[in-house]
Design an enzyme around this catalytic site. Sequence first.
Site, PDB file in Angstrom:
ATOM      1  N   LYS A   1       9.049  -2.352  -1.736  1.00 32.74           N
ATOM      2  CA  LYS A   1       8.649  -1.528  -0.434  1.00 32.74           C
ATOM      3  C   LYS A   1       8.581  -2.775   1.097  1.00 32.74           C
ATOM      4  O   LYS A   1       7.197  -2.997   0.911  1.00 32.74           O
ATOM      5  CB  LYS A   1       7.059  -1.194  -0.256  1.00 32.74           C
ATOM      6  CG  LYS A   1       7.573   0.375  -1.572  1.00 32.74           C
ATOM      7  CD  LYS A   1       6.628   1.220  -1.943  1.00 32.74           C
ATOM      8  CE  LYS A   1       6.661   1.934  -3.392  1.00 32.74           C
ATOM      9  NZ  LYS A   1       5.720   3.025  -3.334  1.00 32.74           N
TER      10      LYS A   1
ATOM     11  N   ALA B   1       2.643   1.230 -10.925  1.00 34.35           N
ATOM     12  CA  ALA B   1       2.670   0.366 -12.122  1.00 34.35           C
ATOM     13  C   ALA B   1       2.105   1.520 -13.494  1.00 34.35           C
ATOM     14  O   ALA B   1       2.375   1.198 -14.770  1.00 34.35           O
ATOM     15  CB  ALA B   1       3.299  -0.841 -12.005  1.00 34.35           C
TER      16      ALA B   1
ATOM     17  N   LYS C   1       3.403   2.674   4.744  1.00 34.78           N
ATOM     18  CA  LYS C   1       2.288   3.345   4.299  1.00 34.78           C
ATOM     19  C   LYS C   1       1.283   2.016   3.871  1.00 34.78           C
ATOM     20  O   LYS C   1      -0.402   2.255   3.393  1.00 34.78           O
ATOM     21  CB  LYS C   1       2.598   4.365   2.983  1.00 34.78           C
ATOM     22  CG  LYS C   1       3.420   3.582   2.314  1.00 34.78           C
ATOM     23  CD  LYS C   1       2.706   2.950   1.122  1.00 34.78           C
ATOM     24  CE  LYS C   1       3.301   2.949  -0.015  1.00 34.78           C
ATOM     25  NZ  LYS C   1       2.529   1.931  -0.577  1.00 34.78           N
TER      26      LYS C   1
ATOM     27  N   ASP D   1       2.916   9.120  -0.903  1.00 32.44           N
ATOM     28  CA  ASP D   1       2.737   7.848  -1.205  1.00 32.44           C
ATOM     29  C   ASP D   1       1.697   7.097  -0.759  1.00 32.44           C
ATOM     30  O   ASP D   1       0.695   5.850  -0.914  1.00 32.44           O
ATOM     31  CB  ASP D   1       4.185   7.227  -0.754  1.00 32.44           C
ATOM     32  CG  ASP D   1       4.323   5.723  -1.496  1.00 32.44           C
ATOM     33  OD1 ASP D   1       3.280   5.135  -2.197  1.00 32.44           O
ATOM     34  OD2 ASP D   1       5.357   5.126  -1.165  1.00 32.44           O
TER      35      ASP D   1
ATOM     36  N   ARG E   1      -2.737  -2.862  -4.196  1.00 36.73           N
ATOM     37  CA  ARG E   1      -3.837  -4.057  -3.425  1.00 36.73           C
ATOM     38  C   ARG E   1      -3.528  -4.330  -2.442  1.00 36.73           C
ATOM     39  O   ARG E   1      -4.610  -4.535  -2.011  1.00 36.73           O
ATOM     40  CB  ARG E   1      -2.498  -4.988  -4.304  1.00 36.73           C
ATOM     41  CG  ARG E   1      -0.628  -4.611  -4.039  1.00 36.73           C
ATOM     42  CD  ARG E   1       0.367  -5.797  -3.885  1.00 36.73           C
ATOM     43  NE  ARG E   1       0.788  -5.030  -5.882  1.00 36.73           N
ATOM     44  CZ  ARG E   1       1.224  -5.334  -6.538  1.00 36.73           C
ATOM     45  NH1 ARG E   1       2.112  -6.657  -5.638  1.00 36.73           N
ATOM     46  NH2 ARG E   1       1.954  -5.253  -7.645  1.00 36.73           N
TER      47      ARG E   1
ATOM     48  N   GLU F   1       1.910  -6.454  -0.493  1.00 36.41           N
ATOM     49  CA  GLU F   1       3.024  -5.858   1.190  1.00 36.41           C
ATOM     50  C   GLU F   1       2.823  -5.360   2.361  1.00 36.41           C
ATOM     51  O   GLU F   1       3.475  -6.291   3.244  1.00 36.41           O
ATOM     52  CB  GLU F   1       4.391  -4.916   0.336  1.00 36.41           C
ATOM     53  CG  GLU F   1       4.688  -5.164  -0.828  1.00 36.41           C
ATOM     54  CD  GLU F   1       5.995  -6.456  -1.101  1.00 36.41           C
ATOM     55  OE1 GLU F   1       5.954  -7.251   0.273  1.00 36.41           O
ATOM     56  OE2 GLU F   1       6.274  -6.307  -2.350  1.00 36.41           O
TER      57      GLU F   1
END
Length: 336
Positions: free
Chosen positions: A105, A137, A188, A241, A252, A278
Site C-alpha cells: 500500500k 496480517a 488511509k 481500511d 504500525r 508506509e
Amino acid sequence: MADIGIIGSGTWGTALGMLLDANGHRVTLWSALKDEVEALSVSRVHPNLPGIKLPKSMGITGDLEEAMREKELLVMAVPSVFVRRTAARMRPWCQKGQIVVNVAKGIEESTLKTLSQVIEDELPAADVAVLSGPSHAEEVSRGLPTTCVAGATTRKTAERIQDLFMNEVFRVYTSPDVLGIELGSALKNVIALAAGIADGLGYGDNAKAALITRGIAEIARLGTAMGGSIQTFSGLTGIGDLIVTCASMHSRNRRAGILIGQGKSMQEAMDEVHMVVEGVYSAKAAKALAEKYEQSMPIIQQVNAVLFDGKNAREAVNELMLRDKRREASDLVWKS
C-alpha cells in the site's frame, strides 16, 4: 490447486502465503535476505508473527527465479519503497499474462504513480491486479474472519484471484476500480498517522471519529478527482481500511503516530515500531497529488508539516480545529 509465489516475506506476505497454503495451493515464499531464509526455514516462525507456525508444505527461498518459475500467480508483498526495484529484478522471469497481485500500500513519491502502475512499468508482460482491504496480517495468520477486495482490469482475473484466496474465514469481493482501491489503501495510512498523533496527545474518541470521517472525505475528494469511484471510498478499501488502521494497535501507522504525539521524532517513532511505516512514505506523495489535482486536504497537509517541517503536533491539531467555518456537504441545499 495452483502454483503461487509470494514475493516478500514480511508479515503480510507470510500471512497470505499461509492462507493460500491452507487453501491447498503450492506456495513458495521469497525473501531477499539470506539470513531470513535460513531462519524461517529452520524455525518455521516469523519473528513478527509470534506463536504462529509456518506450514511445512510452504517452500521458502532466496532464489527469485525459483519463486517465479511456472507460477500461475505472484503476490507482490514487498514494502512500497522497494516495489519498483523488486519488480525490475523480476522482469527476466515474468511470463506473458502471469498474474501479479500487488498487496503493498503506497504511492511512489518520485512519480506519484500507484504501485500497480509502477509494476506495469517494470513488468509489461504481466497481468497486474491488486488485493486490499481491512486486513491485519496478525489476524489473517490466525485464521480470524477478514474481508478484502480483488481489483483487476478484467472480470476474469478478478474472479480468479477471488477463487484462489477465498475460504470460510477470508471473504473476497471483486472490483474493476483498481485506481480507487489503491488510492484508498495508500492514503488511509497518512490519516492513520494523524489518528495516532491524536492518541499520543491524549485526545479522545471524539477526535478520532472526526479524523476518520473527515479523512475519508479528503481521500474521496482526491480519489474521485483522479478517476476513482465514490463507491470504492465508501467500501472496504476506503472507509473500511481507514477504520481498522486508525483504531487498531496492529497498525504500525497508528503506533508511529502515537509515538510522534508523545514527542518523538519521525525517525525515532519508525525505529521503535521496527517495521516499515508506509504512511510516512506516502505523505509527501499525497500532498503533491492534492496540489496537482487542486483538492483541499488539510489533514494530509498538517501531517506533512509535523513529519517533515518540525511542526508541533498539538499546534497542527489546533489549526485543524480553528480553520474557517465550512458546510459538511457542499452539494446539499436548504429548502429555505
